[in-house]
Design a protein around this motif. Structure first.
Motif, mmCIF file in Angstrom:
data_model
loop_
_atom_site.group_PDB
_atom_site.id
_atom_site.type_symbol
_atom_site.label_atom_id
_atom_site.label_comp_id
_atom_site.label_asym_id
_atom_site.label_seq_id
_atom_site.Cartn_x
_atom_site.Cartn_y
_atom_site.Cartn_z
ATOM 1 N N LEU A 176 0.827 -1.202 0.000
ATOM 2 C CA LEU A 176 0.000 0.000 0.000
ATOM 3 C C LEU A 176 0.862 1.253 0.000
ATOM 4 C CD1 LEU A 176 -2.696 1.523 0.356
ATOM 5 C CD2 LEU A 176 -2.438 1.219 2.820
ATOM 6 N N MET A 177 1.834 1.292 0.881
ATOM 7 C CA MET A 177 2.625 2.506 1.083
ATOM 8 C C MET A 177 3.590 2.784 -0.060
ATOM 9 S SD MET A 177 3.157 4.913 3.359
ATOM 10 C CE MET A 177 2.542 4.162 4.871
ATOM 11 N N PHE A 178 4.304 1.758 -0.511
ATOM 12 C CA PHE A 178 5.415 1.982 -1.439
ATOM 13 C C PHE A 178 5.143 1.582 -2.885
ATOM 14 C CE2 PHE A 178 7.298 1.208 2.823
ATOM 15 C CZ PHE A 178 7.834 2.470 3.028
ATOM 16 N N VAL A 179 4.007 0.956 -3.139
ATOM 17 C CA VAL A 179 3.669 0.577 -4.515
ATOM 18 C C VAL A 179 2.392 1.275 -4.970
ATOM 19 C CG1 VAL A 179 3.123 -1.321 -6.082
ATOM 20 C CG2 VAL A 179 4.804 -1.664 -4.256
ATOM 21 N N ALA A 180 1.292 1.064 -4.216
ATOM 22 C CA ALA A 180 0.000 1.629 -4.620
ATOM 23 C C ALA A 180 -0.007 3.156 -4.573
ATOM 24 C CB ALA A 180 -1.111 1.069 -3.730
ATOM 25 N N MET A 181 0.451 3.741 -3.462
ATOM 26 C CA MET A 181 0.381 5.199 -3.328
ATOM 27 C C MET A 181 1.238 5.938 -4.364
ATOM 28 S SD MET A 181 -1.923 5.584 -1.112
ATOM 29 C CE MET A 181 -1.857 7.358 -0.871
ATOM 30 N N PRO A 182 2.498 5.530 -4.629
ATOM 31 C CA PRO A 182 3.262 6.209 -5.689
ATOM 32 C C PRO A 182 2.591 6.133 -7.056
ATOM 33 C CG PRO A 182 4.758 4.992 -4.286
ATOM 34 C CD PRO A 182 3.362 4.589 -3.880
ATOM 35 N N LYS A 183 1.957 4.978 -7.375
ATOM 36 C CA LYS A 183 1.265 4.866 -8.656
ATOM 37 C C LYS A 183 0.097 5.849 -8.725
ATOM 38 C CE LYS A 183 2.422 0.041 -9.726
ATOM 39 N NZ LYS A 183 3.231 0.383 -10.924
ATOM 40 N N ILE A 184 -0.572 6.007 -7.589
ATOM 41 C CA ILE A 184 -1.692 6.951 -7.539
ATOM 42 C C ILE A 184 -1.192 8.377 -7.732
ATOM 43 C CG2 ILE A 184 -3.387 7.991 -5.970
ATOM 44 C CD1 ILE A 184 -3.815 5.152 -4.834
ATOM 45 N N PHE A 185 -0.114 8.736 -7.035
ATOM 46 C CA PHE A 185 0.428 10.090 -7.157
ATOM 47 C C PHE A 185 0.857 10.383 -8.599
ATOM 48 C CE2 PHE A 185 1.745 9.420 -2.514
ATOM 49 C CZ PHE A 185 0.569 9.981 -2.049
ATOM 50 N N SER A 186 1.378 9.362 -9.287
ATOM 51 C CA SER A 186 1.840 9.559 -10.668
ATOM 52 C C SER A 186 0.686 9.868 -11.606
ATOM 53 C CB SER A 186 2.602 8.324 -11.159
ATOM 54 O OG SER A 186 1.718 7.229 -11.362
ATOM 55 N N GLN A 187 -0.518 9.397 -11.246
ATOM 56 C CA GLN A 187 -1.690 9.636 -12.082
ATOM 57 C C GLN A 187 -2.296 11.021 -11.861
ATOM 58 O OE1 GLN A 187 -4.524 6.239 -12.380
ATOM 59 N NE2 GLN A 187 -3.042 5.094 -11.150
ATOM 60 N N MET A 188 -1.800 11.748 -10.872
ATOM 61 C CA MET A 188 -2.333 13.075 -10.572
ATOM 62 C C MET A 188 -1.654 14.178 -11.379
ATOM 63 S SD MET A 188 -2.681 12.970 -6.412
ATOM 64 C CE MET A 188 -3.612 11.707 -5.550
ATOM 65 N N GLY A 189 -0.643 13.808 -12.148
ATOM 66 C CA GLY A 189 0.068 14.828 -12.905
ATOM 67 C C GLY A 189 1.060 15.580 -12.040
ATOM 68 N N PHE A 190 1.283 16.847 -12.373
ATOM 69 C CA PHE A 190 2.276 17.650 -11.662
ATOM 70 C C PHE A 190 1.979 17.742 -10.168
ATOM 71 C CE2 PHE A 190 3.460 21.824 -9.905
ATOM 72 C CZ PHE A 190 4.845 21.730 -10.010
ATOM 73 N N ILE A 191 0.701 17.931 -9.821
ATOM 74 C CA ILE A 191 0.333 18.076 -8.410
ATOM 75 C C ILE A 191 0.634 16.799 -7.633
ATOM 76 C CG2 ILE A 191 -2.048 17.261 -8.689
ATOM 77 C CD1 ILE A 191 -0.909 20.148 -6.429
#
Length: 466
Positions: free
Chosen positions: A298-313
């Motif tokens: 959750l912390m090191f795989v799922a969340m970074p992938k989610i952040f990458s989908q948000m674009g610059f923000i």
């Protein structure tokens, strides 16, 4: 260390922040949301809240009271209460000695990710295999572990007031602001899924807070109950010797009842906010099935992938998120270290500096072994609870699933039946405080808590299955 010369927190608020800082750690952020999602959302939440004000309250109150009454660390406090129960203090001291090394390893992982996002390279962390390649690298994880351990040792070396309390007064308010900020942002998010449906943060919140009673059975109810109870160990930092150590630094004039109530409220609020922060976010980008990721996944795989989908923000939110997690990990790490350092000081009559060095070296050696457990020392072992484990998991299982229930069961028997609850009640109300939950406390310590703990212990050993 003489009780007359013992360091103390300068204020009750300082104690509350330090204790809350200990309680608000990685367990709240990556374990609480996962269990809540797995166990029916609101059903788990309701059980957790009920247990927090009954079961958790009894254990937390007992440990803080033991600390202030004896003015001793966990290693020596139990012997102070009853000469024949000194063995329990030894077990209580072994637990943080086992937890600290692998906690610093995970803290090093968090530090690594915080730096990656702070330097604008968050997109790289979202790549497939990034986390695995990092933790299996021969040197990098060890370097970050050493840095995280050094920071923890430096803070504890500075002492109770200048180290623990001073840091808690700075980091805890910042941590709360960051958690609230990310939670609000999570609730405002929305995204159209591949199937055309609109997912919103508020829909994810409903999964978290509304009980899902679909297919509820007696077995499922018991599993949820045991999960919620097990989470309380992480959330309240009980059965690790931490609250005994911190309790020993509480001035006699402090209102213990009020302080414990504040710790309960603070910790429970942050645990719930962690769910509000993570579950809606994961739901928006990965759907309901994506919430099933737990722990490192959750912390090191799922969340970074989610952040990458948000674009610059996303890189900015990711940086804020991992800085927040780093603060939470650090405040918990110092409390774990302090439980051991204070024990060495009391038992062997040595200085804080020498105690920090000894435990720092021990934690470093074991921490390096944990890091090597992902490459050169890798192996897989089947645990009694059915999980497959390597070195970090084995240390976690021994400390959390075996030793912590043993300490809690022993504490309940000692206080409830040997020295009697009155000894703790007298300490809790030392200054004439009103203790509204007095009868509940006695009932929990003598009867219900030991029974629940024994069931949890047998389930951990694989003797009971639900």
């Amino acid at each position: 260390m003489s009780s007359k010369n013992r360091n103390t927190f300068s204020t009750s608020f300082g104690f509350v922040l330090a204790a809350a800082g200990s309680a608000v750690g990685l367990g709240n952020i990556w374990r609480f949301p996962y269990l809540a999602a797995k166990d029916g959302g609101g059903l788990f939440l309701v059980m957790y809240l009920v247990l927090a004000v009954t079961f958790g309250f009894a254990l937390l109150t007992t440990e803080v009271a033991i600390g202030r009454k004896t003015k001793q660390s966990p290693l020596t406090a139990y012997r102070e209460l009853h000469k024949k129960w000194g063995w329990l203090g030894k077990v209580a001291c072994i637990i943080p000695m086992l937890i600290l090394p692998y906690y610093c390893v995970i803290g090093g992982w968090v530090l690594k990710y915080a730096l990656v996002f702070l330097t604008g390279k968050g997109a790289a962390a979202a790549g497939d295999g990034y986390f695995t390649s990092f933790i299996t690298a021969p040197y990098s994880p060890i370097v970050f572990t050493v840095i995280f351990l050094f920071l923890s040792c430096f803070i504890i070396y500075r002492g109770v007031k200048k180290g623990i309390e001073a840091l808690s007064k700075i980091l805890m308010p910042v941590l709360v602001v960051l958690v609230i900020g990310i939670s609000v942002f999570a609730l405002t998010m929305s995204r159209t899924a591949d199937d055309g449906t609109l997912r919103t943060g508020l829909d994810g919140l409903k999964i978290f807070v509304i009980p899902d009673l679909t297919g509820i059975t007696a077995n499922k109810f018991m599993i949820t109950l045991m999960d919620a109870m097990g989470q309380l160990f992480y959330s309240l930092s009980v059965a690790m010797g931490i609250m005994i150590a911190y309790g020993s630094y509480v001035p006699n004039k402090s209102n213990l009842v009020k302080s414990i109530n504040r710790i309960e409220i603070f910790d429970t609020a942050v645990a719930i906010l962690a769910g509000v922060m993570i579950i809606p976010t994961v739901f928006v980008f990965m759907g309901k099935e994506g919430i099933g990721a737990s722990g490192p996944g959750l912390m090191f795989v799922a969340m970074p992938k989610i952040f990458s989908q948000m674009g610059f923000i996303g890189n900015i939110i990711g940086a804020v998120f991992f800085v927040m997690v780093f603060f939470a990990a650090l405040t918990s790490s110092i409390s774990i270290l302090e439980a051991v350092v204070s024990s060495f000081m009391d038992e062997f009559k040595i200085s804080r500096r020498r105690s920090v060095v000894i435990e720092g070296v021990l934690a470093l050696v074991l921490g390096v072994i944990v890091c090597l457990g992902y490459n050169k020392l890798y192996f897989e072992l089947a645990l009694p609870n059915g999980a497959t484990a390597q070195i970090l998991d084995v240390m976690d299982y021994i400390s959390n699933n075996i030793l912590m229930p043993v300490v809690s069961i022993g504490t309940c028997i000692l206080v409830g039946w040997i020295i009697k609850p009155k000894s703790m009640l007298d300490e809790i109300t030392r200054n004439g405080e009103s203790f509204a939950r007095k009868n509940l406390y006695v009932f929990m310590v003598k009867f219900l808590a030991p029974v629940l703990l024994i069931i949890l212990f047998l389930k951990s050993l694989g003797v009971l299955t639900f």
